[in-house]
Design a protein around this motif. Structure first.
Motif, PDB file in Angstrom:
ATOM      1  N   VAL A  82      -8.610   5.581 -11.359  1.00  0.00           N
ATOM      2  CA  VAL A  82      -8.532   7.050 -11.416  1.00  0.00           C
ATOM      3  C   VAL A  82      -7.879   7.636 -10.168  1.00  0.00           C
ATOM      4  O   VAL A  82      -7.290   8.728 -10.218  1.00  0.00           O
ATOM      5  CB  VAL A  82      -9.933   7.677 -11.620  1.00  0.00           C
ATOM      6  CG1 VAL A  82     -10.531   7.238 -12.949  1.00  0.00           C
ATOM      7  CG2 VAL A  82     -10.873   7.353 -10.469  1.00  0.00           C
ATOM      8  N   THR A  83      -7.985   6.926  -9.033  1.00  0.00           N
ATOM      9  CA  THR A  83      -7.353   7.419  -7.804  1.00  0.00           C
ATOM     10  C   THR A  83      -5.954   6.839  -7.598  1.00  0.00           C
ATOM     11  O   THR A  83      -5.257   7.217  -6.651  1.00  0.00           O
ATOM     12  CB  THR A  83      -8.211   7.074  -6.569  1.00  0.00           C
ATOM     13  OG1 THR A  83      -8.348   5.647  -6.475  1.00  0.00           O
ATOM     14  CG2 THR A  83      -9.590   7.718  -6.656  1.00  0.00           C
ATOM     15  N   ASN A  84      -5.593   5.893  -8.477  1.00  0.00           N
ATOM     16  CA  ASN A  84      -4.309   5.196  -8.349  1.00  0.00           C
ATOM     17  C   ASN A  84      -4.173   4.560  -6.960  1.00  0.00           C
ATOM     18  O   ASN A  84      -3.106   4.547  -6.358  1.00  0.00           O
ATOM     19  CB  ASN A  84      -3.133   6.156  -8.614  1.00  0.00           C
ATOM     20  CG  ASN A  84      -1.842   5.410  -8.907  1.00  0.00           C
ATOM     21  OD1 ASN A  84      -1.866   4.291  -9.429  1.00  0.00           O
ATOM     22  ND2 ASN A  84      -0.716   5.994  -8.542  1.00  0.00           N
ATOM     23  N   THR A  85      -5.288   4.040  -6.481  1.00  0.00           N
ATOM     24  CA  THR A  85      -5.352   3.390  -5.174  1.00  0.00           C
ATOM     25  C   THR A  85      -5.919   1.998  -5.355  1.00  0.00           C
ATOM     26  O   THR A  85      -7.078   1.838  -5.744  1.00  0.00           O
ATOM     27  CB  THR A  85      -6.254   4.180  -4.205  1.00  0.00           C
ATOM     28  OG1 THR A  85      -5.775   5.522  -4.102  1.00  0.00           O
ATOM     29  CG2 THR A  85      -6.250   3.539  -2.828  1.00  0.00           C
ATOM     30  N   TYR A  86      -5.114   0.999  -5.093  1.00  0.00           N
ATOM     31  CA  TYR A  86      -5.545  -0.386  -5.318  1.00  0.00           C
ATOM     32  C   TYR A  86      -5.649  -1.122  -3.993  1.00  0.00           C
ATOM     33  O   TYR A  86      -4.733  -1.069  -3.159  1.00  0.00           O
ATOM     34  CB  TYR A  86      -4.577  -1.096  -6.266  1.00  0.00           C
ATOM     35  CG  TYR A  86      -4.560  -0.460  -7.640  1.00  0.00           C
ATOM     36  CD1 TYR A  86      -5.503  -0.810  -8.597  1.00  0.00           C
ATOM     37  CD2 TYR A  86      -3.632   0.532  -7.963  1.00  0.00           C
ATOM     38  CE1 TYR A  86      -5.522  -0.211  -9.852  1.00  0.00           C
ATOM     39  CE2 TYR A  86      -3.636   1.146  -9.209  1.00  0.00           C
ATOM     40  CZ  TYR A  86      -4.583   0.764 -10.150  1.00  0.00           C
ATOM     41  OH  TYR A  86      -4.602   1.375 -11.383  1.00  0.00           O
ATOM     42  N   VAL A  87      -6.769  -1.769  -3.810  1.00  0.00           N
ATOM     43  CA  VAL A  87      -7.024  -2.500  -2.562  1.00  0.00           C
ATOM     44  C   VAL A  87      -6.259  -3.816  -2.613  1.00  0.00           C
ATOM     45  O   VAL A  87      -6.535  -4.679  -3.444  1.00  0.00           O
ATOM     46  CB  VAL A  87      -8.530  -2.754  -2.376  1.00  0.00           C
ATOM     47  CG1 VAL A  87      -8.771  -3.564  -1.112  1.00  0.00           C
ATOM     48  CG2 VAL A  87      -9.279  -1.436  -2.328  1.00  0.00           C
ATOM     49  N   VAL A 125      -5.150   5.280   4.952  1.00  0.00           N
ATOM     50  CA  VAL A 125      -6.383   6.004   5.259  1.00  0.00           C
ATOM     51  C   VAL A 125      -6.701   6.988   4.139  1.00  0.00           C
ATOM     52  O   VAL A 125      -7.857   7.142   3.727  1.00  0.00           O
ATOM     53  CB  VAL A 125      -6.247   6.739   6.613  1.00  0.00           C
ATOM     54  CG1 VAL A 125      -7.461   7.637   6.853  1.00  0.00           C
ATOM     55  CG2 VAL A 125      -6.092   5.745   7.751  1.00  0.00           C
ATOM     56  N   GLU A 126      -5.660   7.624   3.622  1.00  0.00           N
ATOM     57  CA  GLU A 126      -5.860   8.567   2.517  1.00  0.00           C
ATOM     58  C   GLU A 126      -6.412   7.842   1.284  1.00  0.00           C
ATOM     59  O   GLU A 126      -7.279   8.368   0.574  1.00  0.00           O
ATOM     60  CB  GLU A 126      -4.531   9.252   2.178  1.00  0.00           C
ATOM     61  CG  GLU A 126      -4.649  10.362   1.144  1.00  0.00           C
ATOM     62  CD  GLU A 126      -5.510  11.520   1.617  1.00  0.00           C
ATOM     63  OE1 GLU A 126      -6.098  12.191   0.755  1.00  0.00           O
ATOM     64  OE2 GLU A 126      -5.592  11.740   2.843  1.00  0.00           O
ATOM     65  N   GLY A 127      -5.911   6.634   1.056  1.00  0.00           N
ATOM     66  CA  GLY A 127      -6.417   5.843  -0.056  1.00  0.00           C
ATOM     67  C   GLY A 127      -7.891   5.506   0.114  1.00  0.00           C
ATOM     68  O   GLY A 127      -8.668   5.550  -0.847  1.00  0.00           O
ATOM     69  N   MET A 128      -8.285   5.169   1.349  1.00  0.00           N
ATOM     70  CA  MET A 128      -9.693   4.890   1.641  1.00  0.00           C
ATOM     71  C   MET A 128     -10.553   6.105   1.334  1.00  0.00           C
ATOM     72  O   MET A 128     -11.624   6.008   0.716  1.00  0.00           O
ATOM     73  CB  MET A 128      -9.860   4.523   3.123  1.00  0.00           C
ATOM     74  CG  MET A 128      -9.483   3.117   3.462  1.00  0.00           C
ATOM     75  SD  MET A 128     -10.692   1.940   2.857  1.00  0.00           S
ATOM     76  CE  MET A 128      -9.941   0.463   3.506  1.00  0.00           C
ATOM     77  N   ARG A 129     -10.089   7.255   1.772  1.00  0.00           N
ATOM     78  CA  ARG A 129     -10.857   8.486   1.542  1.00  0.00           C
ATOM     79  C   ARG A 129     -10.997   8.774   0.055  1.00  0.00           C
ATOM     80  O   ARG A 129     -12.067   9.185  -0.406  1.00  0.00           O
ATOM     81  CB  ARG A 129     -10.167   9.650   2.259  1.00  0.00           C
ATOM     82  CG  ARG A 129     -10.222   9.565   3.783  1.00  0.00           C
ATOM     83  CD  ARG A 129      -9.384  10.646   4.422  1.00  0.00           C
ATOM     84  NE  ARG A 129      -9.439  10.576   5.881  1.00  0.00           N
ATOM     85  CZ  ARG A 129      -8.639  11.256   6.691  1.00  0.00           C
ATOM     86  NH1 ARG A 129      -7.710  12.072   6.176  1.00  0.00           N
ATOM     87  NH2 ARG A 129      -8.762  11.144   7.996  1.00  0.00           N
ATOM     88  N   ASN A 130      -9.917   8.565  -0.690  1.00  0.00           N
ATOM     89  CA  ASN A 130      -9.961   8.819  -2.128  1.00  0.00           C
ATOM     90  C   ASN A 130     -10.951   7.896  -2.828  1.00  0.00           C
ATOM     91  O   ASN A 130     -11.714   8.320  -3.698  1.00  0.00           O
ATOM     92  CB  ASN A 130      -8.570   8.653  -2.738  1.00  0.00           C
ATOM     93  CG  ASN A 130      -7.607   9.741  -2.295  1.00  0.00           C
ATOM     94  OD1 ASN A 130      -8.034  10.818  -1.869  1.00  0.00           O
ATOM     95  ND2 ASN A 130      -6.318   9.468  -2.377  1.00  0.00           N
ATOM     96  N   LEU A 131     -10.919   6.613  -2.437  1.00  0.00           N
ATOM     97  CA  LEU A 131     -11.847   5.651  -3.040  1.00  0.00           C
ATOM     98  C   LEU A 131     -13.297   5.987  -2.693  1.00  0.00           C
ATOM     99  O   LEU A 131     -14.176   5.961  -3.563  1.00  0.00           O
ATOM    100  CB  LEU A 131     -11.528   4.235  -2.558  1.00  0.00           C
ATOM    101  CG  LEU A 131     -10.369   3.508  -3.228  1.00  0.00           C
ATOM    102  CD1 LEU A 131     -10.160   2.149  -2.581  1.00  0.00           C
ATOM    103  CD2 LEU A 131     -10.626   3.333  -4.718  1.00  0.00           C
ATOM    104  N   ALA A 132     -13.547   6.288  -1.416  1.00  0.00           N
ATOM    105  CA  ALA A 132     -14.907   6.612  -0.989  1.00  0.00           C
ATOM    106  C   ALA A 132     -15.426   7.846  -1.721  1.00  0.00           C
ATOM    107  O   ALA A 132     -16.589   7.903  -2.133  1.00  0.00           O
ATOM    108  CB  ALA A 132     -14.945   6.843   0.520  1.00  0.00           C
TER     109      ALA A 132
END
Length: 209
Positions: free
Chosen positions: A78-83, A89-96
């Motif tokens: 849903v955040t389109n952020t893959y580890v 950092v923005e991706g980390m914030r979105n996931l959190a």
């Protein structure tokens, strides 16, 4: 006098129970997301095993609520952020934010090895112990002596990093663990070494946080 002591004992016990309950609730209020990545040649099946193990062990050691694999996959989608090898950092914030997590734990497997070595002293010990036997028995036992001298060592190294919901690094450590049991040629397993490394990293994490 006895009545007063009894009342004091009851008050102390009730206080201890309330304190333990409050501590447990505080731990349970924490939510942790555990991601396991591979920077080494780890078989897919083994990676899945240690990923599930890490989540379960993190819940046991920290007493916190650990996100399920389904939650992690949904949040990344849903955040389109893959580890992967890197994350912003923005991706980390979105996931959190999507997970409602208080900490994000990244466990990266940086070493996954099976090494064979030969210990001649073991072979010589067995051959020396059987030297009193007749020649035919010595011939039968000699291959066993050679096998006894072969040692297998499984080594796994894990790099652990804990991030805050803001993307700041809160804690980091590297753990290397060797699995070298008796009859290691048959039983040494990188999965067991990985479990040992993950345990050590999580215990350090629990103390640090």
């Amino acid at each position: 006098m006895l009545k007063q002591r009894h009342c004091c004992t009851v008050v102390v016990l009730v206080g201890m129970i309330v304190l333990l309950a409050a501590t447990n609730c505080l731990a349970q209020s924490q939510k942790i997301a555990v991601f396991v990545q591979s920077a080494a040649a780890v078989p897919t099946g083994d990676l899945e095993l240690i990923t599930n193990y890490a989540a379960q062990k993190c819940a046991i050691i920290t007493g916190a609520n650990v996100c399920s694999q389904g939650e992690l996959m949904h949040a990344q989608r849903v955040t389109n952020t893959y580890v992967g090898n890197s994350i912003t950092v923005e991706g980390m914030r979105n996931l959190a934010s999507a997970l409602g997590a208080d900490h994000l734990v990244m466990l990266r497997v940086v070493r996954w090895e099976n090494q064979l070595s030969y210990k001649p002293e073991r072979s010589l010990l067995l051959l020396g112990a059987t030297s009193f036997l007749d020649t035919s028995l010595q011939i039968l036992i000699s291959p066993l002596g050679l096998l006894l001298g072969i040692e297998k060592e499984a080594t796994v190294a894990v790099f652990a990093t804990v991030f805050s919901p803001q993307g700041d690094v809160e804690f980091t450590t590297t753990v290397t663990y060797d699995d070298r049991p008796l009859f290691s040629l048959l039983t040494a397993d990188p999965v067991e070494a990985a479990k040992g490394a993950i345990d050590s990293a999580l215990y350090q994490l629990a103390v640090a946080l």
